[in-house]
Design a protein around this motif. Structure first.
Motif, PDB file in Angstrom:
ATOM      1  N   ARG A  49     -25.384  10.985  -8.730  1.00  0.00           N
ATOM      2  CA  ARG A  49     -25.398   9.921  -7.722  1.00  0.00           C
ATOM      3  C   ARG A  49     -23.984   9.720  -7.198  1.00  0.00           C
ATOM      4  O   ARG A  49     -23.045   9.523  -7.962  1.00  0.00           O
ATOM      5  CB  ARG A  49     -25.929   8.617  -8.294  1.00  0.00           C
ATOM      6  N   ARG A  51     -21.809   7.344  -4.475  1.00  0.00           N
ATOM      7  CA  ARG A  51     -21.928   6.125  -3.686  1.00  0.00           C
ATOM      8  C   ARG A  51     -20.550   5.582  -3.350  1.00  0.00           C
ATOM      9  O   ARG A  51     -19.549   5.977  -3.929  1.00  0.00           O
ATOM     10  CB  ARG A  51     -22.757   5.081  -4.415  1.00  0.00           C
ATOM     11  N   VAL A  53     -18.584   1.952  -3.081  1.00  0.00           N
ATOM     12  CA  VAL A  53     -18.685   0.550  -3.488  1.00  0.00           C
ATOM     13  C   VAL A  53     -17.423  -0.184  -3.057  1.00  0.00           C
ATOM     14  O   VAL A  53     -16.375   0.427  -2.846  1.00  0.00           O
ATOM     15  CB  VAL A  53     -18.878   0.414  -5.024  1.00  0.00           C
ATOM     16  N   HIS A  62     -15.028   5.464  -4.183  1.00  0.00           N
ATOM     17  CA  HIS A  62     -16.110   6.424  -4.398  1.00  0.00           C
ATOM     18  C   HIS A  62     -16.526   6.340  -5.861  1.00  0.00           C
ATOM     19  O   HIS A  62     -15.675   6.196  -6.742  1.00  0.00           O
ATOM     20  CB  HIS A  62     -15.632   7.858  -4.127  1.00  0.00           C
ATOM     21  N   ASP A  75     -32.790   5.933  -0.990  1.00  0.00           N
ATOM     22  CA  ASP A  75     -31.970   7.089  -1.335  1.00  0.00           C
ATOM     23  C   ASP A  75     -32.339   8.340  -0.560  1.00  0.00           C
ATOM     24  O   ASP A  75     -33.503   8.551  -0.221  1.00  0.00           O
ATOM     25  CB  ASP A  75     -32.112   7.411  -2.833  1.00  0.00           C
ATOM     26  N   VAL A  87     -27.803  10.033  -2.789  1.00  0.00           N
ATOM     27  CA  VAL A  87     -26.875   9.132  -2.114  1.00  0.00           C
ATOM     28  C   VAL A  87     -27.704   8.057  -1.432  1.00  0.00           C
ATOM     29  O   VAL A  87     -28.655   8.372  -0.720  1.00  0.00           O
ATOM     30  CB  VAL A  87     -26.020   9.872  -1.057  1.00  0.00           C
ATOM     31  N   ASP A  88     -27.339   6.794  -1.648  1.00  0.00           N
ATOM     32  CA  ASP A  88     -28.066   5.728  -0.960  1.00  0.00           C
ATOM     33  C   ASP A  88     -27.699   5.753   0.521  1.00  0.00           C
ATOM     34  O   ASP A  88     -26.612   6.188   0.900  1.00  0.00           O
ATOM     35  CB  ASP A  88     -27.782   4.362  -1.595  1.00  0.00           C
ATOM     36  N   ARG A  90     -26.894   3.516   2.672  1.00  0.00           N
ATOM     37  CA  ARG A  90     -25.717   2.751   3.092  1.00  0.00           C
ATOM     38  C   ARG A  90     -24.446   3.554   2.841  1.00  0.00           C
ATOM     39  O   ARG A  90     -23.557   3.637   3.685  1.00  0.00           O
ATOM     40  CB  ARG A  90     -25.649   1.413   2.352  1.00  0.00           C
ATOM     41  N   SER A  91     -24.366   4.190   1.673  1.00  0.00           N
ATOM     42  CA  SER A  91     -23.180   4.996   1.353  1.00  0.00           C
ATOM     43  C   SER A  91     -23.064   6.215   2.249  1.00  0.00           C
ATOM     44  O   SER A  91     -21.954   6.664   2.549  1.00  0.00           O
ATOM     45  CB  SER A  91     -23.221   5.435  -0.113  1.00  0.00           C
TER      46      SER A  91
END
Length: 130
Positions: A49, A51, A53, A62, A75, A87-88, A90-91
């Protein structure tokens, strides 16, 4: 093509990933997964994963994790040299063109993420701004 999560829910794979995972990084992820699965306690199906944040001195960081869960609504899943990557959504907005690499040199060992969308990085290199 679709993959399944630990609960056997079908997840659609993204055909053209917006980021790159190098062969060296994928090989190291496979090694880590095999090592952890050999020790027990790690599910058979696990994802890398990636992302973005909030945090750090520049605002964003990262994050790389191993995750057995995928949320099909939030995702995106794709394959990188045999490693399932999650990867979500949003990211993904912040990761267009990013490259995940692994370094095993005398002066540097570990994963790095090169993100062309980052406008600046903090002095220690652990966070970035957009």
């Amino acid at each position: 093509m679709s993959t399944t999560t630990a609960t056997e829910t079908p997840v659609q794979e993204t055909q053209a990933p917006v980021l790159t995972v190098t062969e060296k990084a994928a090989a190291e992820v496979k090694r880590i997964i095999a090592e952890q699965q050999g020790a027990g306690g790690v599910p058979e199906k696990i994802y890398l994963r990636l992302r973005v944040v909030g945090g750090g001195c520049s605002g964003f960081q990262h994050k790389l994790d191993l995750d057995p869960q995928v949320n099909e609504k939030l995702d995106e899943v794709f394959d990188a040299h045999g490693v399932p990557v999650v990867v979500d959504k949003r990211s993904l907005m912040y990761l267009a063109g990013a490259t995940v690499d692994f370094h095993d040199d005398l002066n540097r060992r570990g994963f790095s993420i090169t993100n062309p969308s980052a406008k600046s990085h903090c002095g220690c290199g652990s966070s970035f701004s957009m």
